[in-house]
Design an enzyme around this catalytic site. Sequence first.
Site, PDB file in Angstrom:
ATOM      1  N   TYR A 103     -21.970  -6.254  14.753  1.00 37.71           N
ATOM      2  CA  TYR A 103     -22.011  -4.794  14.634  1.00 37.71           C
ATOM      3  C   TYR A 103     -21.896  -4.409  13.168  1.00 37.71           C
ATOM      4  O   TYR A 103     -21.236  -5.100  12.383  1.00 37.71           O
ATOM      5  CB  TYR A 103     -20.882  -4.159  15.469  1.00 37.71           C
ATOM      6  CG  TYR A 103     -20.937  -2.658  15.459  1.00 37.71           C
ATOM      7  CD1 TYR A 103     -22.091  -1.994  15.860  1.00 37.71           C
ATOM      8  CD2 TYR A 103     -19.844  -1.905  15.042  1.00 37.71           C
ATOM      9  CE1 TYR A 103     -22.172  -0.612  15.815  1.00 37.71           C
ATOM     10  CE2 TYR A 103     -19.914  -0.520  15.006  1.00 37.71           C
ATOM     11  CZ  TYR A 103     -21.073   0.119  15.387  1.00 37.71           C
ATOM     12  OH  TYR A 103     -21.163   1.480  15.337  1.00 37.71           O
TER      13      TYR A 103
ATOM     14  N   TYR B 132     -12.945   0.931  14.528  1.00 35.47           N
ATOM     15  CA  TYR B 132     -13.335  -0.459  14.854  1.00 35.47           C
ATOM     16  C   TYR B 132     -12.279  -1.459  14.349  1.00 35.47           C
ATOM     17  O   TYR B 132     -12.338  -2.634  14.633  1.00 35.47           O
ATOM     18  CB  TYR B 132     -14.711  -0.746  14.253  1.00 35.47           C
ATOM     19  CG  TYR B 132     -15.537  -1.751  15.035  1.00 35.47           C
ATOM     20  CD1 TYR B 132     -15.938  -1.517  16.345  1.00 35.47           C
ATOM     21  CD2 TYR B 132     -15.931  -2.944  14.438  1.00 35.47           C
ATOM     22  CE1 TYR B 132     -16.703  -2.435  17.040  1.00 35.47           C
ATOM     23  CE2 TYR B 132     -16.704  -3.873  15.134  1.00 35.47           C
ATOM     24  CZ  TYR B 132     -17.084  -3.612  16.433  1.00 35.47           C
ATOM     25  OH  TYR B 132     -17.844  -4.537  17.111  1.00 35.47           O
TER      26      TYR B 132
HETATM   27  P1  NAI Z   1     -18.773  -6.824  27.382  1.00 32.65           P
HETATM   28  O1  NAI Z   1     -17.367  -6.322  27.503  1.00 32.65           O
HETATM   29  O2  NAI Z   1     -19.638  -6.677  28.555  1.00 32.65           O
HETATM   30  O3  NAI Z   1     -18.793  -8.334  26.885  1.00 32.65           O
HETATM   31  C1  NAI Z   1     -17.757  -8.936  26.139  1.00 32.65           C
HETATM   32  C2  NAI Z   1     -17.524 -10.292  26.768  1.00 32.65           C
HETATM   33  O4  NAI Z   1     -16.599 -11.113  26.032  1.00 32.65           O
HETATM   34  C3  NAI Z   1     -16.952 -10.174  28.194  1.00 32.65           C
HETATM   35  O5  NAI Z   1     -17.819 -10.803  29.106  1.00 32.65           O
HETATM   36  C4  NAI Z   1     -15.640 -10.903  28.097  1.00 32.65           C
HETATM   37  O6  NAI Z   1     -15.220 -11.504  29.310  1.00 32.65           O
HETATM   38  C5  NAI Z   1     -15.951 -11.917  27.005  1.00 32.65           C
HETATM   39  N1  NAI Z   1     -14.758 -12.555  26.474  1.00 32.65           N
HETATM   40  C6  NAI Z   1     -13.634 -11.945  26.002  1.00 32.65           C
HETATM   41  N2  NAI Z   1     -12.709 -12.876  25.662  1.00 32.65           N
HETATM   42  C7  NAI Z   1     -13.273 -14.098  25.913  1.00 32.65           C
HETATM   43  C8  NAI Z   1     -12.826 -15.434  25.759  1.00 32.65           C
HETATM   44  N3  NAI Z   1     -11.606 -15.718  25.272  1.00 32.65           N
HETATM   45  N4  NAI Z   1     -13.650 -16.441  26.122  1.00 32.65           N
HETATM   46  C9  NAI Z   1     -14.893 -16.182  26.620  1.00 32.65           C
HETATM   47  N5  NAI Z   1     -15.374 -14.920  26.773  1.00 32.65           N
HETATM   48  C10 NAI Z   1     -14.570 -13.892  26.435  1.00 32.65           C
HETATM   49  O7  NAI Z   1     -19.383  -5.991  26.146  1.00 32.65           O
HETATM   50  P2  NAI Z   1     -20.710  -6.173  25.278  1.00 32.65           P
HETATM   51  O8  NAI Z   1     -20.865  -4.896  24.561  1.00 32.65           O
HETATM   52  O9  NAI Z   1     -21.814  -6.682  26.107  1.00 32.65           O
HETATM   53  O10 NAI Z   1     -20.273  -7.250  24.189  1.00 32.65           O
HETATM   54  C11 NAI Z   1     -21.015  -8.406  23.889  1.00 32.65           C
HETATM   55  C12 NAI Z   1     -21.064  -8.618  22.377  1.00 32.65           C
HETATM   56  O11 NAI Z   1     -21.826  -7.572  21.781  1.00 32.65           O
HETATM   57  C13 NAI Z   1     -19.702  -8.596  21.682  1.00 32.65           C
HETATM   58  O12 NAI Z   1     -19.687  -9.557  20.657  1.00 32.65           O
HETATM   59  C14 NAI Z   1     -19.681  -7.200  21.088  1.00 32.65           C
HETATM   60  O13 NAI Z   1     -18.795  -7.094  19.977  1.00 32.65           O
HETATM   61  C15 NAI Z   1     -21.138  -7.102  20.655  1.00 32.65           C
HETATM   62  N6  NAI Z   1     -21.586  -5.752  20.323  1.00 32.65           N
HETATM   63  C16 NAI Z   1     -21.384  -4.720  21.188  1.00 32.65           C
HETATM   64  C17 NAI Z   1     -21.747  -3.442  20.850  1.00 32.65           C
HETATM   65  C18 NAI Z   1     -21.454  -2.299  21.761  1.00 32.65           C
HETATM   66  O14 NAI Z   1     -21.462  -1.137  21.302  1.00 32.65           O
HETATM   67  N7  NAI Z   1     -21.202  -2.556  23.048  1.00 32.65           N
HETATM   68  C19 NAI Z   1     -22.414  -3.133  19.561  1.00 32.65           C
HETATM   69  C20 NAI Z   1     -22.633  -4.298  18.736  1.00 32.65           C
HETATM   70  C21 NAI Z   1     -22.215  -5.557  19.111  1.00 32.65           C
END
Ligand code: NAI
Length: 273
Positions: A150, A160
Amino acid sequence: MSNNLLAGKVGIISGALDEKSIAWKVALKAHSEGARFVLTNAPLAMRMGEIKKLSEQCEAPIVPADATSVEELENLFTQAQEHLGGKLDFVLHSIGMSTNIRKGKHYGDLNYEWFQKSIDVSALSFHKMMHVAEKQDAMNEWGSIVALSYIAAQRVFPDYTDMSQAKAVLESIARNYGYRLGRLKKIRVNTISQSPTKTTAGTGVGGFDAFFDYADKMSPLGNAPAEACADYCVALFSDLTRYVTMQNLLHDGGFSSVGISEDIVEALTKANS
Ligand code: NAI
C-alpha cells in the site's frame, strides 16, 4: 473470459479470508485461467470456515500455516509440492495485520510488542516464505512471487500507523530477495501497491471510508477494485511479464501521480462556500 494464461502452472495463494479478500478474487481468477494451487491461511482464519467454499470452487486443497512460523511454512511448501506434483510457478503473499490498528492506537501511542508483530506478520513472513522456497528449491525457473502493498509505504496516511513501516519493509524485501532469486533461478519478485479496497483488513483502518473516497476522487480511473488487482496478479504470474522483477507496481487508478484532482477541488470549493 479465460485466456488460459496460467495453463499448466501451479502455486500457493495465501490470505483468502472471505469473499471480499483480494486473495479470494486472485484464486477465482487464477483458477479460471487454468492454474492449480494450494490455498493457505492462518489456522485461526481457517476455523471461520469460509475458505472451504473457495477450496471447493477452485478444487484447491487447503494447508493451514501461520505465516510467521518457518516450521509451518516448511510444511506448507512441502505439502503444496506433494499435492501439486512438483515445483511451484507462483506464490501470492496477501497477508497483513496490525493489532495497533485493530485497537485504534494512534502513532504516538503504539504498543511496541504489537508493532513487532505487525512487521512479523505483514512483512517478515514474506522473507520467511522466500527463505523456505529457496531452501526447499521449491520454485521452477521463471517463477513469480507477488505480495500486496500500500502507498503508505512512501507517503503519510496517519491512521495506517505501524502498517506503513511494515509495508516499507515488505517492499524492501521484494527488492532484495528479488535480486537473490533472480540470480539463483530467474524467479521474479514484485509487490503490487493496491488502491484502498473494502476488505476485512482494509476497513479495519481508522477513517477508511474517508480515504477510500478521497483516493477515488483523486484517481482519474477511480480506485482499482479487488477483481482488477486479481487480474494484475495473474498477469504477473503469467509468462507475459517474465522480465518484471524487484518492482513496487502501483495499481491505483493513477492516484500516485496526481497532485490534486478536479473532483477534490470541487468538493473543497463546495465545502468552503
Ligand atoms: P483480508 O483481511 O481479507 O486479508 C488479510 C489476510 O491476512 C487474512 O486472510 C488473514 O487471515 C491473513 N493473515 C493474518 N495474519 C496471518 C498469519 N499470521 N498467517 C497467515 N495469514 C495471516 O484483507 P485484504 O485487504 O484482502 O488484504 C490482503 C493484502 O492486501 C494485505 O497485505 C493488505 O495489507 C493488502 N492491501 C490491502 C488494501 C486494502 O485497502 N484492503 C490496500 C493495499 C494493500
